[in-house]
Design an enzyme around this catalytic site. Structure first.
Site, PDB file in Angstrom:
ATOM      1  N   SER A 165      -7.006  -3.645  -3.141  1.00 32.46           N
ATOM      2  CA  SER A 165      -7.603  -2.743  -2.157  1.00 32.46           C
ATOM      3  C   SER A 165      -8.978  -3.273  -1.726  1.00 32.46           C
ATOM      4  O   SER A 165      -9.068  -4.382  -1.205  1.00 32.46           O
ATOM      5  CB  SER A 165      -7.688  -1.330  -2.727  1.00 32.46           C
ATOM      6  OG  SER A 165      -8.016  -0.402  -1.718  1.00 32.46           O
ATOM      7  N   ASP A 269       2.216   1.838   2.916  1.00 34.79           N
ATOM      8  CA  ASP A 269       0.754   1.821   2.923  1.00 34.79           C
ATOM      9  C   ASP A 269       0.287   1.853   4.375  1.00 34.79           C
ATOM     10  O   ASP A 269       0.705   1.003   5.175  1.00 34.79           O
ATOM     11  CB  ASP A 269       0.255   0.548   2.229  1.00 34.79           C
ATOM     12  CG  ASP A 269      -1.261   0.439   2.178  1.00 34.79           C
ATOM     13  OD1 ASP A 269      -1.962   1.300   2.750  1.00 34.79           O
ATOM     14  OD2 ASP A 269      -1.757  -0.518   1.551  1.00 34.79           O
ATOM     15  N   HIS A 299       0.021   2.467  -1.222  1.00 30.52           N
ATOM     16  CA  HIS A 299      -1.179   1.667  -1.433  1.00 30.52           C
ATOM     17  C   HIS A 299      -1.489   1.544  -2.923  1.00 30.52           C
ATOM     18  O   HIS A 299      -1.566   2.545  -3.646  1.00 30.52           O
ATOM     19  CB  HIS A 299      -2.359   2.310  -0.704  1.00 30.52           C
ATOM     20  CG  HIS A 299      -3.611   1.491  -0.722  1.00 30.52           C
ATOM     21  ND1 HIS A 299      -3.727   0.303  -0.029  1.00 30.52           N
ATOM     22  CD2 HIS A 299      -4.798   1.674  -1.367  1.00 30.52           C
ATOM     23  CE1 HIS A 299      -4.934  -0.201  -0.228  1.00 30.52           C
ATOM     24  NE2 HIS A 299      -5.597   0.609  -1.039  1.00 30.52           N
TER      25      HIS A 299
END
Length: 325
Positions: A165, A269, A299
């Protein structure tokens, strides 16, 4: 009263409150932390320890190594080094969160690698590029470190930058910054961008399709970008949207150095289209790119679901081997 969702109140969903002085108050009880595990035991396939990097910035690193490597009486071959940056939108989380600790431990075990997970300063108290500075400083520390685990067991000529991320965004930007720098004896072979956090002003297709996503919808991403980007810039800044202007000149250097880049994402995501766009841009710049996009994954799926980690680490193992994928 309807149930709280990230769409209705992203600040409450993230358990943060904005303060008049520009800082935020975080609910530190939201995340479970865990200490390092420095003592080898039959139950401990991987050992870890914490090391201070820079007292002035309060940055530090958690280092992971397979226990078998330390227990081997014969000097074993040195192991690949993966420098891993944690996620959290540049605003939340830390190296010692249980989910990241477990993820890095499993990665060191399954890949038979040394994993170094550096901390970095968080926004909005320290807006970008502070996290990039800290990520680069961690590499510089490793390069000259006298730590025995690194000196005796890490192959500094076989190094990969990885992050999840926001950590994927950090790995990308630290990589771009480092490509034209002499880091010897450290030699970076490539980057592993795991569900990398990218954005932009105009909504992409996946952001529109997954506008009601309950894990990390664009309303939550917008809050992260609002808090972490330099004051006065929008989401088309190069830190957020590396495809603007077809990216940094450092991309050509990455291609010249023959780094490989792996982009891992999930089809559920909201950022998946942005991740694909970055992968395509890298290819246009002559970089070897491997894409792994999994159906049904949200995600950061492999962080929260240990079952999904095994296939991820198999893919990464093939990527860092000489055979590739």
């Amino acid at each position: 009263m309807s149930e709280l969702t990230p769409i209705t109140d992203p600040y409450a969903y993230l358990s943060i409150t904005k303060n008049p002085d520009g800082t935020i108050t975080r609910d530190l009880t939201k995340f479970q932390c865990t200490p390092a595990t420095p003592n080898p035991s039959p139950q401990n396939a991987v050992v870890s320890k914490d090391i201070s990097i820079n007292h002035s910035t309060s940055t530090w690193m958690r280092l992971y190594i397979p226990s078998s490597t330390l227990n081997d009486t014969v000097s074993p071959p040195k192991l690949p080094l993966i420098i891993y940056y944690h996620g959290g939108g540049f605003v939340l989380c830390s190296v010692d969160l249980l989910v990241f600790h477990d993820f890095c431990s499993a990665m060191a075990r399954d890949l038979n690698a040394v994993v170094a997970s550096p901390s970095y300063r968080l926004a909005p108290e320290h807006r970008l590029p502070a996290a990039y500075d800290d990520g680069a400083a961690a590499m510089a520390w490793i390069r000259t470190s006298e730590d025995d685990w690194i000196g005796s067991h890490a192959d500094l000529s076989n190094v990969y930058l990885m992050g999840t991320s926001a950590g994927g965004n950090l790995a990308y930007n630290v990589g771009i910054r480092s490509a034209a720098t002499d880091l010897s004896p450290l030699r970076i072979r490539g980057m592993i961008l795991h569900h990398p956090f990218f954005g932009g002003e105009e909504r992409c297709g996946s952001e529109i399709r997954l506008v009601d996503d309950q894990v990390c919808p664009t309303s939550v991403s917008d809050v992260f970008w609002e808090l972490c980007l330099p004051a006065g810039v929008d989401r088309d800044h190069e830190y957020s949207n590396p495809t603007v202007g077809e990216g940094s000149g450092g991309l050509e250097e990455i291609g010249r150095l023959r780094w490989k880049v792996m982009v891992v994402g999930g089809e559920e995501d909201p950022m998946v289209d942005r991740q694909r766009h970055v992968a395509k841009m890298l290819r246009r710049k002559g970089v070897e790119v491997v894409e792994v996009f999994n159906e049904g994954d949200v995600h950061g799926a492999e962080i929260g679901d240990p079952v999904k980690r095994k296939p991820l680490f198999v893919s990464i193992g093939k990527f860092i081997s000489d055979d590739g994928l």
